[in-house]
Design a protein around this motif. Structure first.
Motif, short mmCIF file in Angstrom:
data_model
loop_
_atom_site.label_atom_id
_atom_site.label_comp_id
_atom_site.label_asym_id
_atom_site.label_seq_id
_atom_site.Cartn_x
_atom_site.Cartn_y
_atom_site.Cartn_z
N ASP A 1 10.28 -3.03 2.10
CA ASP A 1 9.44 -3.89 2.93
C ASP A 1 8.49 -3.03 3.74
O ASP A 1 8.91 -2.08 4.41
CB ASP A 1 10.31 -4.73 3.87
N HIS A 2 7.21 -3.38 3.75
CA HIS A 2 6.23 -2.55 4.45
C HIS A 2 4.92 -3.30 4.64
O HIS A 2 4.69 -4.36 4.04
CB HIS A 2 5.96 -1.27 3.66
N LYS A 3 4.07 -2.74 5.47
CA LYS A 3 2.68 -3.19 5.54
C LYS A 3 1.77 -1.97 5.49
O LYS A 3 2.09 -0.91 6.04
CB LYS A 3 2.42 -4.03 6.79
N GLN A 4 0.65 -2.14 4.80
CA GLN A 4 -0.29 -1.06 4.57
C GLN A 4 -1.66 -1.45 5.08
O GLN A 4 -2.28 -2.37 4.57
CB GLN A 4 -0.37 -0.74 3.07
N ARG A 5 -2.12 -0.75 6.11
CA ARG A 5 -3.48 -0.97 6.59
C ARG A 5 -4.46 -0.24 5.68
O ARG A 5 -4.14 0.80 5.11
CB ARG A 5 -3.62 -0.45 8.03
N PHE A 6 -5.67 -0.80 5.54
CA PHE A 6 -6.73 -0.09 4.81
C PHE A 6 -8.06 -0.32 5.51
O PHE A 6 -8.32 -1.40 6.06
CB PHE A 6 -6.79 -0.49 3.33
N LEU A 7 -8.88 0.72 5.53
CA LEU A 7 -10.14 0.73 6.27
C LEU A 7 -11.27 1.09 5.33
O LEU A 7 -11.14 1.99 4.49
CB LEU A 7 -10.07 1.74 7.42
N GLY B 1 -8.46 -4.13 6.66
CA GLY B 1 -7.58 -4.98 5.88
C GLY B 1 -6.14 -4.58 6.07
O GLY B 1 -5.81 -3.53 6.63
N GLU B 2 -5.25 -5.44 5.59
CA GLU B 2 -3.82 -5.19 5.70
C GLU B 2 -3.12 -5.86 4.52
O GLU B 2 -3.45 -6.99 4.13
CB GLU B 2 -3.28 -5.78 7.01
N LEU B 3 -2.20 -5.15 3.93
CA LEU B 3 -1.34 -5.69 2.88
C LEU B 3 0.10 -5.68 3.37
O LEU B 3 0.56 -4.70 3.97
CB LEU B 3 -1.44 -4.85 1.61
N VAL B 4 0.84 -6.75 3.09
CA VAL B 4 2.25 -6.85 3.48
C VAL B 4 3.05 -7.26 2.26
O VAL B 4 2.64 -8.16 1.51
CB VAL B 4 2.44 -7.88 4.60
N GLN B 5 4.19 -6.61 2.06
CA GLN B 5 5.13 -7.00 1.01
C GLN B 5 6.55 -6.93 1.57
O GLN B 5 6.95 -5.90 2.12
CB GLN B 5 4.98 -6.09 -0.22
N VAL B 6 7.28 -8.02 1.45
CA VAL B 6 8.65 -8.09 1.99
C VAL B 6 9.57 -8.72 0.96
O VAL B 6 9.21 -9.68 0.28
CB VAL B 6 8.71 -8.87 3.32
N GLU B 7 10.76 -8.18 0.86
CA GLU B 7 11.77 -8.72 -0.06
C GLU B 7 13.14 -8.75 0.61
O GLU B 7 13.73 -9.81 0.77
CB GLU B 7 11.81 -7.90 -1.34
N SER B 8 13.67 -7.59 1.01
CA SER B 8 15.00 -7.57 1.60
C SER B 8 15.04 -8.38 2.90
O SER B 8 16.06 -9.02 3.20
CB SER B 8 15.45 -6.12 1.86
N HIS C 1 -12.13 -0.97 -6.25
CA HIS C 1 -12.32 0.34 -6.86
C HIS C 1 -13.73 0.87 -6.68
O HIS C 1 -13.95 2.08 -6.71
CB HIS C 1 -11.97 0.29 -8.35
N ASP C 2 -14.70 -0.03 -6.44
CA ASP C 2 -16.07 0.45 -6.24
C ASP C 2 -16.34 0.88 -4.80
O ASP C 2 -17.30 1.58 -4.51
CB ASP C 2 -17.09 -0.62 -6.66
N THR C 3 -15.49 0.45 -3.87
CA THR C 3 -15.59 0.86 -2.46
C THR C 3 -14.18 1.22 -1.97
O THR C 3 -13.58 0.47 -1.20
CB THR C 3 -16.17 -0.26 -1.57
N PRO C 4 -13.61 2.34 -2.43
CA PRO C 4 -12.21 2.66 -2.14
C PRO C 4 -11.95 2.76 -0.63
O PRO C 4 -12.65 3.49 0.09
CB PRO C 4 -12.01 4.02 -2.81
N PRO C 5 -10.97 2.02 -0.13
CA PRO C 5 -10.66 2.09 1.30
C PRO C 5 -9.80 3.29 1.65
O PRO C 5 -9.13 3.88 0.79
CB PRO C 5 -9.89 0.78 1.55
N GLN C 6 -9.83 3.66 2.92
CA GLN C 6 -8.95 4.69 3.44
C GLN C 6 -7.59 4.07 3.76
O GLN C 6 -7.52 2.93 4.25
CB GLN C 6 -9.54 5.32 4.70
N LEU C 7 -6.52 4.83 3.52
CA LEU C 7 -5.18 4.30 3.69
C LEU C 7 -4.40 5.14 4.70
O LEU C 7 -3.91 6.21 4.37
CB LEU C 7 -4.42 4.30 2.36
N PRO C 8 -4.28 4.65 5.95
CA PRO C 8 -3.38 5.33 6.89
C PRO C 8 -1.94 5.18 6.40
O PRO C 8 -1.66 4.48 5.42
CB PRO C 8 -3.60 4.55 8.20
N GLU C 9 -1.01 5.83 7.07
CA GLU C 9 0.39 5.77 6.68
C GLU C 9 0.92 4.34 6.80
O GLU C 9 0.65 3.64 7.79
CB GLU C 9 1.23 6.70 7.55
N ALA C 10 1.66 3.90 5.80
CA ALA C 10 2.23 2.55 5.81
C ALA C 10 3.33 2.46 6.86
O ALA C 10 3.95 3.46 7.24
CB ALA C 10 2.79 2.20 4.44
#
Length: 285
Positions: free
Chosen positions: A3-9, A17-24, A213-222
């Motif tokens: 389970d985590h969330k990933q910010r992207f700039l 932006g932000e992506l979240v995925q949770v299961e447990s 893919h045409d404007t790759p975002p930066q990914l800080p630590e999840a």
């Protein structure tokens, strides 16, 4: 999947932006509850949503989403702390046809409340009507009315999993208004091509490459996410003490003990006759 969330700039723009995925966490939240599948789906979306919204917290505290209405689901509540601890619950009636899972059918006419509670400082609360056909649409309306920030959300839930994607345009700092407007329109259109099964089943890297893919975002630590409940024996004891000596004496005389069950995690705390007697003595002293 952890389970985590990933910010992207996006470089040279004021769009995040932000992506979240949770299961447990979802599994932990629904176990011990007799939630129909439609209600489980709604809880999953709410959990993904609060995880996304909590990413805006710049302090230690908790963000809660609460929806109440006149439908078969009378209450939906999900919370996330700045440290990524999640919990949620729903209250629903029995004997319903649960084949429809949209928010208007499940919750009906009502309101949605977003509450931000810092560990130190004043609580903030925003209230909007449940005006959309989905939880994501209701939250977008909240941002338009309360935060006045262009925001898009995509939420998906199923098979004990939940996921969410957020795009948000921030005040102009790194780029001009026109440049941000153009970038926002472009990114919003790209994100709109994402299918819900892709959001739910693909990993972060695949989703972000597929969309941007045409404007790759930066990914800080999840940031890791996990189930976390604030219940404790001390909290339950204080709740009993708040009933007063008369109510405590009735519990002691009638049953000789009391067991409290947490609505979130289903943990049980038993207080026997000695415990009740000590609480009564504490109240009257």
């Amino acid at each position: 999947m952890q389970d985590h969330k990933q910010r992207f700039l996006f470089p040279d723009s004021d769009i995040r932006g932000e992506l979240v995925q949770v299961e447990s966490s979802i599994t932990r939240i629904i176990e011990g509850h007799n939630y129909p599948l439609a209600v489980q789906g709604l809880i999953g979306e709410a959990v993904a949503a609060v995880a996304l919204l909590a990413s805006t917290l710049k302090f230690k505290g908790r963000l809660a989403l609460q929806a109440q209405g006149k439908g078969p689901v009378s209450l939906l509540l999900a919370e996330c702390t700045n440290e990524g601890e999640l919990r949620a619950l729903a209250r629903h009636s029995d004997g319903q046809d649960w084949s429809q899972g949209d928010i208007q059918t499940l919750i009906g006419d009502g309101n949605m409340v977003i509450t931000i509670t810092p560990d130190q400082g004043k609580q903030y609360q925003g209230i909007v009507p449940l005006s959309g056909d989905s939880l994501a649409q209701c939250l977008e309306a909240y941002f338009r009315q309360s935060e006045q920030l262009p925001t898009r959300l995509w939420l998906a839930s199923g098979n004990n999993r939940a996921a969410g994607l957020l795009l948000q345009r921030l005040p102009n700092q790194l780029a001009s208004s026109d440049a941000n407007a153009q970038m926002w329109e472009h990114l919003e259109a790209l994100a709109g091509t994402l299918k819900m099964e892709e959001l739910l089943n693909l990993d972060d890297q695949t989703i972000l490459h597929r969309l941007f893919h045409d404007t790759p975002p930066q990914l800080p630590e999840a940031q890791a996410l996990q189930f976390g409940c604030t219940c404790s024996r001390d909290r339950n004891r204080n709740a009993l003490i708040s009933l007063g000596s008369n109510e405590l004496q009735m519990l002691l005389d009638e049953d000789g003990e009391v067991t409290l069950t947490c609505d979130f995690c289903r943990n049980q705390e038993r207080f026997d006759a000695v415990d009740l007697a000590e609480m009564i003595k504490e109240v009257v002293s």
